[in-house]
Design a protein around this motif. Structure first.
Motif, short mmCIF file in Angstrom:
data_model
loop_
_atom_site.label_atom_id
_atom_site.label_comp_id
_atom_site.label_asym_id
_atom_site.label_seq_id
_atom_site.Cartn_x
_atom_site.Cartn_y
_atom_site.Cartn_z
N THR A 134 0.95 -1.22 0.03
CA THR A 134 -0.01 -0.10 -0.09
C THR A 134 1.00 1.20 -0.07
O THR A 134 1.93 1.28 0.54
N GLN A 135 0.29 2.39 -0.76
CA GLN A 135 1.27 3.35 -1.13
C GLN A 135 1.23 4.22 0.35
O GLN A 135 0.09 4.42 0.73
N LEU A 136 2.38 4.68 0.88
CA LEU A 136 2.34 5.62 2.02
C LEU A 136 2.02 4.87 3.27
O LEU A 136 2.10 5.52 4.35
N LEU A 137 1.77 3.64 3.30
CA LEU A 137 1.29 3.10 4.51
C LEU A 137 2.57 2.86 5.15
O LEU A 137 2.49 2.98 6.68
#
Lengths: 188, 150
Positions: free
Chosen positions: A164-167
């Motif tokens: 997941t992006q930015l997780l």
């Protein structure tokens, strides 16, 4: 908690009268605190302690009722840790924990060892050198074991988080309240 | 100033006050100088009498609404020409929608918005710097946007 049993010792004491035996509620096995809809893989915000504000991943509930969480360590410095569910805000963000194996971790994992207790006894003046040689090696192997467990648990988690992006950055950041935030209106 | 928004049959109104606050409906019948009968079958507003004071008039009209029309007739008229969808395109409606969306953001969403805003601001500042450089300091600061934030 062990049940308090009414025992009658044979020998010293004989019942003279019919003693009233009060109704003793049978203690069932200790029930862990009800989880308020916290699911493995959910991101929690820790509210107290050294890691307050940190966002961590929930792994499972231990027998004692405490929640087992991990940072993961590489992401935010929070190790495998027990946490009271009352001091936690559950968020609606979930991480996929199907590859994570935390089955061998229970409350005993967090028990203080003799060496640690001895160190605490000696207090401020205790130094590592004051442990015997075998205690030192035992400590070292214990810590190495803990490091390995941490790594093995976190490995699958980190691969899931990276999807997941930015997780990853989210978990690395702390939750803060500013002047204009209204916590009672925030949706977590 | 020419008055354009009238309380009339078919006028699309927004409810300001009460349990239906924020919803749209159409005026179906005018009862007296203070009360009207409204109906909003597609927006979840039950056919009801409501004081005009609790309404804001919009500039839209429901074509085909006749005085005292039943809910079925209103629904048919809405299917033909939907003024509620037109209202949703207005700036005011979009502002309300934006506010509602922001209120629903969860913790991770708020974090992502923060990061995106920072990125946009960084893009803007580099654009601005290059503009200033190119026009020797007298730049027209027309900020050209980066990502659209929520």
């Amino acid at each position: 908690m062990p049940a308090k049993k009414r025992t009658v010792r044979i020998g010293n004491w004989y019942k003279s009268d019919d003693e009233k035996v009060h109704f003793v509620r049978k203690r069932k096995a200790p029930r862990p605190a009800q989880l308020r809809k916290i699911v493995p893989g959910q991101v929690l915000i820790l509210l107290s302690g050294r890691f307050q504000g940190k966002r961590v991943v929930f792994l499972k509930q231990l027998k004692s009722g405490l929640l087992l969480v991990t940072g993961p360590f590489k992401i935010n410095g929070v190790p495998l840790k027990r946490v009271n569910s009352a001091y936690v805000i559950p968020t609606s963000t979930k991480v996929d924990v199907t590859g994570v194996n935390a089955n061998q971790i229970d409350d005993d994992y967090f028990k203080r060892t003799q060496a640690q207790r001895r160190k605490n006894e000696q207090g401020f003046w205790a130094k590592r050198g004051e442990l015997t040689a075998e205690q030192q090696t035992a400590e070292k192997t214990r810590l190495d074991g803990k490091r390995n467990t941490q790594k093995s648990v976190d490995a699958a988690l980190i691969t899931a988080i990276k999807k997941t992006q930015l997780l990853k950055q989210y978990l690395g950041a702390r939750f803060t309240i500013g002047k204009t935030t209204r916590p009672h209106e925030l949706v977590f | 100033m020419v008055l354009a928004k009238f309380v009339e049959v078919g006028r699309v109104v927004k409810i300001n006050y009460g349990p239906q606050e924020g919803r749209l409906a159409t005026i179906v019948e005018i009862l007296n100088d203070k009360r009207v009968l409204i109906d909003g079958p597609t927006t979840g507003v039950q056919r009801q009498v409501i004081p005009i004071r609790r309404l804001t008039l919009t500039k839209f009209n429901l074509k085909g609404a006749t005085r005292g029309a039943r809910t079925g007739v209103i629904t048919k008229a809405i299917k033909k020409s939907d003024p509620f969808a037109q209202y949703a395109q207005t700036v005011a409606a979009k502002k309300v929608a934006k506010k509602a969306l922001r209120a629903k953001l969860n913790d991770f969403d708020r974090f992502r918005v923060m990061i995106l805003r920072k990125r946009r601001s960084a893009l803007l500042s580099t654009q601005l710097k290059s503009l200033k450089k190119n026009t020797g300091g007298k730049a027209q600061t027309q900020a050209k946007g980066g990502n659209k934030k929520k």
